[in-house]
Structure formats: C-alpha cells, structure tokens
Design an enzyme around this catalytic site. Structure first.
Site, PDB file in Angstrom:
ATOM      1  CE  LYS A 104      79.967  32.957   7.124  1.00 41.14           C
ATOM      2  NZ  LYS A 104      79.585  33.421   5.873  1.00 41.14           N
ATOM      3  CD  GLU A 119      76.575  30.495   7.761  1.00 39.02           C
ATOM      4  OE1 GLU A 119      75.718  29.924   7.097  1.00 39.02           O
ATOM      5  OE2 GLU A 119      77.489  31.155   7.237  1.00 39.02           O
ATOM      6  CB  CYS A 126      68.457  16.851  -1.521  1.00 40.20           C
ATOM      7  SG  CYS A 126      67.139  17.087  -0.349  1.00 40.20           S
ATOM      8  NE  ARG A 148      73.485  19.159  -3.882  1.00 37.46           N
ATOM      9  CZ  ARG A 148      73.469  20.220  -4.670  1.00 37.46           C
ATOM     10  NH1 ARG A 148      74.597  20.862  -4.917  1.00 37.46           N
ATOM     11  NH2 ARG A 148      72.360  20.656  -5.204  1.00 37.46           N
ATOM     12  CD1 TRP A 156      68.957  21.250   4.837  1.00 39.90           C
ATOM     13  CD2 TRP A 156      67.152  21.797   3.633  1.00 39.90           C
ATOM     14  NE1 TRP A 156      68.478  22.448   5.308  1.00 39.90           N
ATOM     15  CE2 TRP A 156      67.373  22.805   4.586  1.00 39.90           C
ATOM     16  CE3 TRP A 156      66.065  21.926   2.754  1.00 39.90           C
ATOM     17  CZ2 TRP A 156      66.553  23.935   4.697  1.00 39.90           C
ATOM     18  CZ3 TRP A 156      65.257  23.043   2.862  1.00 39.90           C
ATOM     19  CH2 TRP A 156      65.502  24.032   3.830  1.00 39.90           C
ATOM     20  CD  GLU A 211      79.374  37.064   5.368  1.00 38.37           C
ATOM     21  OE1 GLU A 211      78.171  37.016   5.063  1.00 38.37           O
ATOM     22  OE2 GLU A 211      80.091  36.032   5.436  1.00 38.37           O
ATOM     23  CG  HIS A 216      68.078  56.296  14.111  1.00 36.52           C
ATOM     24  ND1 HIS A 216      67.496  57.536  14.270  1.00 36.52           N
ATOM     25  CD2 HIS A 216      69.260  56.514  13.484  1.00 36.52           C
ATOM     26  CE1 HIS A 216      68.282  58.461  13.740  1.00 36.52           C
ATOM     27  NE2 HIS A 216      69.363  57.866  13.263  1.00 36.52           N
ATOM     28  CG  ASN A 228      68.345  18.704  -5.322  1.00 36.74           C
ATOM     29  OD1 ASN A 228      69.215  19.198  -6.024  1.00 36.74           O
ATOM     30  ND2 ASN A 228      67.790  19.390  -4.358  1.00 36.74           N
ATOM     31  N   GLY A 229      64.843  18.850  -4.822  1.00 39.63           N
ATOM     32  CA  GLY A 229      63.929  19.892  -5.290  1.00 39.63           C
ATOM     33  C   GLY A 229      62.548  19.683  -4.712  1.00 39.63           C
ATOM     34  CE  LYS A 251      79.413  26.233   0.313  1.00 35.93           C
ATOM     35  NZ  LYS A 251      79.751  27.462   1.040  1.00 35.93           N
TER      36      LYS A 251
HETATM   37  O1  M6R Z   1      75.883  29.498  -3.434  1.00 33.16           O
HETATM   38  P1  M6R Z   1      75.436  30.886  -3.139  1.00 33.16           P
HETATM   39  O2  M6R Z   1      76.576  31.847  -2.999  1.00 33.16           O
HETATM   40  O3  M6R Z   1      74.411  31.399  -4.117  1.00 33.16           O
HETATM   41  O4  M6R Z   1      74.744  30.795  -1.731  1.00 33.16           O
HETATM   42  C1  M6R Z   1      74.103  31.917  -1.178  1.00 33.16           C
HETATM   43  C2  M6R Z   1      73.802  31.716   0.284  1.00 33.16           C
HETATM   44  O5  M6R Z   1      72.968  30.611   0.466  1.00 33.16           O
HETATM   45  C3  M6R Z   1      75.091  31.509   1.102  1.00 33.16           C
HETATM   46  O6  M6R Z   1      75.967  32.579   0.954  1.00 33.16           O
HETATM   47  C4  M6R Z   1      74.745  31.364   2.598  1.00 33.16           C
HETATM   48  O7  M6R Z   1      74.250  32.563   3.102  1.00 33.16           O
HETATM   49  C5  M6R Z   1      75.969  30.897   3.381  1.00 33.16           C
HETATM   50  N1  M6R Z   1      75.629  29.781   4.196  1.00 33.16           N
HETATM   51  C6  M6R Z   1      76.521  31.930   4.282  1.00 33.16           C
HETATM   52  O8  M6R Z   1      77.707  31.513   4.879  1.00 33.16           O
END
Ligand code: M6R
Length: 591
Positions: A473, A476, A2, A28, A73, A469, A492, A99-100, A586
């Site tokens: 990517k 998401e 948010c 956000r 959000w 990672e 395994h 927000n929160g 984000k």
């Molecule tokens: O702002 P931050 O680096 O603490 O965020 C951590 C994760 O939320 C962030 O890396 C998230 O996994 C991304 N969307 C991945 O691309």
C-alpha cells in the site's frame, strides 16, 4: 490493463460518449488515450499522451453514430502519440483498439512488411489493421477478415475494429475482458468494464473467450472465432449503480473506498449460508487445497493459511498465482484451487485456473466483480460484494476477501454462526474506527514521516501477510521504499537496515504471539527505530500508538485499515495521485 470502448447505434454523439466512457476505464491504464469515430465515410481520430480525466470531449463531433476508444498502459513501445491507440492501416480505412498482447506479432509484422506494409508505431497492435486489410484484399468482408486475423493471433487479447465502408463494430476476445451493453432500440456498447456505459444501460451480454461479435447498432450476432458457429447470448441485468462507481464527496477514489469499508465488510459477510457450507465441504473433501492470488489479493490468501490453520486446523497452501503452474505436480482431480481476485480479470490468476483445470481439479473463486472472466470460469464462486473498486490501490476488496476467507474457515470448523457474529461485530468496529478524529490523527502521523526514504513493517501470524500488504500500500501510492517482514525474521538480516529514527510499524493483536512481536519491537527500538505500534493496547516501546479494536481472529482486518489511511495521506502529502500511481494499472490483464 488498457481500457477499450466501442459504440454503434442511433445516438449521434458517439465520439463524445467514447471520451466519457474512457474516463471510467482510466483505472485500467492512463499513460495515453485515443478515440476514432466515423463521420461522412471517414475515420476521424484524436490521440493524446496523458490522462483523459481532464479532457473536455463536448466539442467533438455531434454527427457520428460509431466510435471506438482506448486508454493505454504501455506494453510494446513507449508512451508516444504514434503508439497510442487506435492503430490504423496505412490508408486509415481500418482502426483497431486492443487490450492484451499479440505474442506472435513479430512474425506477423515481418510477414506483412515483406508484402510492403509500412508500420509507424512500435506496438504489437498495429499488425491487426494491416492483417485485416490483407484478408479484405482477398475478397473477405470486414467481419470475416477480423475473424481470420484473430485466428492468427496468439496470446491474450480483446479487440474492437471499425472500417470506413462498414457501419458495424466488430469485436473479439481471447483472455481479456469485453462486455456488451445493450441499450434497447438505441444501440450497442462494447467495453472492458461496465462503468464505461453504465449511465446508458445496465443490460449486458458477456463475450466469452474465443468468441467475436458484429453489430450495426440494431442487431448483434455472436459466434465462435474458430468454428464460426453462432453463439446466442442471454441479456443480463446488472445491479451496479452509477453512484457506487463514483467518488462522490471524496477527493479521491482511494479515500472513498477506504470509507466504504464501514458497510462493505458486512456485505461480504452476508453470504448465502448453504453456499458457504458447500464450499466448506468442498475444502474438507479435497485432496489438497491451494490458494492463489496476486498482490493484495495474494496477501488475503496468505492470511487465510493462518485462518484455516488456527480456526479449522486445516492445511491449505498459498502460492502467488504467477508461481502456481510450478505446483502442477501436486494437483489431482480431487484437488481444489481457491483463487482470490477483486477484478476477476487478472491474467496470472486465469493462468493458475487453467493449470488446475488441466489437472481436472475444481476451482473456487472469491471475486468482487460479478460476471468477470474468473467468476464465469469457476466451479464455485463467492462474491465479496464490495461494490466497484476504482483506485489502483486495493482497500475495501481486501477486507471483503479477508472476511469471506475467515467466514469459510469458521464454516469448515463447524462454527459458521460464531464466525458470522465476530465479523458483524468487526464491521461495526470499522464503522466506529473511521471517524473524523481517527482519520485526522493518521493524517498528522503521515505529516511526521512523509519525508522518510525507508519504512518497515513487521507482523506475526496473520499480521505477517498484513505487514507485506502494508508495504504494498505504502509503496504503490507514496513511492516511499517500504518493506514488510515477519517479526522473527528481523534478526536474520533485515535489522541491518535500521538506522536512527527509521520508522517501523509493528502490527499486533491481543493474542498468543503478542509477546514475540513486542520483543521484535524492542529489538528495533534498541537500534534507534521510531516504533509505531498498531494494536489494541498501548505499550511503552511505542513512540506512536495507533489504537485498533481488539478483533480476535479478525485482527488482520482492523489492523490494515489505519495503514490504508496512512498510505493515502502519505501519497497526498507527497504530491502524488493515489488513484493513479505511476507504472501501475488497476486490472493486470497481461502476464
Ligand atoms: O484484481 P485482482 O485482485 O486480481 O488484482 C490483484 C493485484 O493486481 C492487486 O491486488 C494489486 O496488487 C493492487 N494494486 C494492490 O493495491
């Protein structure tokens, strides 16, 4: 999660500015949005489901000097117009954006219901305007009523509130970010992040946890929510410029930010040497060094376990930040927690820091956003200087984090200059890699696999966290089911998933584990997999080969870049918006 915005001052297009400000906060949260503005003693508002990016705000009132706004959000309650913010009291004299999470909202809501209050949304936020109203009924002025309400809330939150009878904005925070933008002689902004007011001012003041503010646009006062003690604030000039926060010639922020890596890795490496050496000393002297982060930043931490082991022969422990509190038994005052975060606002990371601080341990943070909550709450900070990262998918922040962690490992090994030289070479390798032909080749590869339902990625050593990672990517932004494994783990269990032509990406380097990962690739191939090799050298096992430079101990940095590009094109070719994937935001400011 948010984004919130507020403005009060002498400009009379406050409503229009709220819409524009929210567009820069959309990363956000983007399931719905809303604004309220004060006009002729009333609060007018507009709330809509969907993204604000395409909204033309210019037709809104040009006769208002006070506004608030929110891009959502969803946490409590579905995506509906009623649940969008601002939330109001019954007679719409008070509006609040939030927000929160108010963790004790049910208790307060029941209490207010018993007093006759009627609620129209499913949100936790709606208790705020109703509770403020209750305190005003007791004879408290607006700002004092917000203060009393905030004393009742538990959880992490930032709020901005306005009232029809007052020409002030009142804002408060505990756990979620809120930054003031000072436009001298013209007014004050409050927002979850600086891009919301960057076109008007670069002068900021940071509100800390447990603090609130009141401003009428001419003056501003800060004080402690609990004690009421005044907290004067310094004005700070920030260096971010609007162009950096914009996607420029690119169709999406994600692609722009991938391309930014031509320069951003060099900026990450350009650290103050004395600071890096001090950090290396802190690690050397610590009784237990822990690393914590979430999502992509967590994968950088995990890669750092290998960096510290191979380069500095030093043991560090990574745990996802959300799991860190379970490690508190191992913390002592001489322990060190290293947290990694792009935004510097991630709730799970802040909680991990609190756990470390409660044990008396020191905290080093590696962040992108200077002045963020994590930055300001740390004992030491290294900034990665990647510039604003707006796409939900983290790209340039990751390579900056990896560069700083690798440099720190070299400093700890007493080889800082060697590490710096390597990383600067890697930076120019990235510049060479990201040429139009290379990008086109990855776009074509995306075209070949975009219809696949499953995709697997394997790696070993520091390429193992990069396999994890890669899966994040791809998942998401493209919503393809992707999973990463350590190559040696295939046999395994996961190998049972491989079918004829299942695409499997193999991340490799010219290193001592190359024979192992190639033998894992052979095992995949024997089960019919389509093997896509990402490595400096080609191999007959590969059906497709994505060439990457030989970067030695920095291989993780160059190997992840083609996967970022591939993920981007998978998203675009599947008709998805890579900048705003479903269900995500984000900055994850809730636990
Ligand atoms: O702002 P931050 O680096 O603490 O965020 C951590 C994760 O939320 C962030 O890396 C998230 O996994 C991304 N969307 C991945 O691309």
């Amino acid at each position: 999660m948010c984004g919130i915005f507020g403005y009060v001052g002498s400009r009379n297009d406050a409503a229009i500015m709220a819409v524009e400000g929210l567009k820069s906060l959309e990363y956000r949260g983007y399931d719905s949005w809303g604004i309220a503005w004060k006009e002729e003693g009333n609060l007018s508002f507009r709330k809509e489901i969907g993204k604000i990016s395409g909204v033309d705000g210019t037709t809104l009132s040009e006769n208002c000097t006070l506004s608030i706004g929110h891009t959502r959000w969803a946490t409590h309650g579905g995506v509906t117009q009623e649940n969008a913010h601002p939330q109001f009291n019954e007679d719409r004299t008070i509006a609040v954006v939030h927000n929160g999470i108010f963790e004790n909202y049910q208790e307060i809501r029941n209490e207010l219901k018993a007093k006759g209050h009627v609620f129209v949304s499913e949100t936790d936020t709606e208790i705020a305007p109703h509770l403020i109203e209750e305190y005003m009924k007791e004879g408290n002025d607006f700002a004092r009523s917000v203060q009393l309400a905030c004393r009742r809330f538990t959880g992490r939150y930032a709020v901005v509130a306005v009232h029809t009878t007052s020409d002030t904005l009142v804002a408060a925070r505990t756990g979620s970010p809120l930054i003031v933008g000072v436009e001298r002689g013209k007014g004050y902004f409050v927002a979850s992040d600086t891009p919301a007011f960057l076109r008007h001012t670069k002068t900021v003041q940071y509100l800390d946890d447990g603090e609130m503010l009141v401003t009428d646009g001419k003056t501003i006062l800060f004080w402690d929510i609990l004690t009421g003690e005044e907290h004067p604030k310094r004005e700070i000039e920030i260096t971010t410029n609007i162009a950096e926060a914009d996607k420029g010639k690119y169709a999406h922020y994600m692609l722009k930010e991938i391309m930014d890596q031509k320069e951003s890795v060099a900026r990450a490496v350009n650290q103050d040497e004395a600071e890096i050496l001090a950090v290396a000393d802190a690690i050397r002297n610590a009784k237990g060094t822990f690393l914590a982060g979430c999502g992509t930043a967590g994968k950088a931490c995990m890669a750092a376990e290998y960096f510290f082991s191979v380069i500095a022969k030093h043991h560090v422990n990574f745990t996802p930040a959300s799991e860190f509190k379970l490690y508190h038994h191992f913390l002592q005052p001489q322990s060190l927690l290293i947290v990694v975060s792009q935004s510097g606002e991630t709730a799970d990371v802040l909680e991990a820091m609190n756990v470390a601080k409660a044990a008396g341990s020191k905290v080093l943070s590696i962040v992108n956003v200077a002045g963020s909550s994590i930055d300001r709450a740390s004992d030491y900070t290294l900034h990665i200087n990647a510039g604003p990262e707006r796409a939900v998918a983290s790209t340039k922040a990751l390579t900056g984090q990896l560069a700083v962690l690798l440099l720190t490992a070299y400093a700890l090994a007493g080889k800082l200059q060697e590490g710096k030289k390597l990383l600067l070479e890697v930076s120019s390798m990235i510049n060479d890699m990201l040429n139009p032909r290379y990008v086109d080749r990855l776009e074509a590869l995306a075209g070949k696999i975009k219809e696949k339902e499953d995709l697997y990625i394997i790696g070993k050593s520091w390429n193992y966290p990069m396999a994890l990672e890669s899966a994040i990517k791809i998942q998401e932004v493209s919503y393809i089911h992707a999973e990463g494994f350590a190559g040696g783990e295939l046999k395994h269990g996961p190998i049972a998933l491989i079918e004829e032509r299942t695409p499997c990406i193999v991340l490799a380097g010219n290193d001592e584990v190359l024979p192992d990962i190639l033998s894992n690739a052979v095992q995949l191939k024997a089960r019919g997999a389509q093997v896509i090799g990402v490595s400096p050298e080609s191999n007959e096992i590969f059906d497709e080969w994505i060439r990457v430079p030989d970067a030695g101990p920095a291989q993780a940095i160059v190997n992840i870049i083609p996967i970022q590009v591939l993920s981007y094109f998978l998203a675009v070719q599947r008709g998805k918006d890579p900048d705003m994937p479903r269900n995500l935001a984000k900055s994850v400011t809730v636990k």
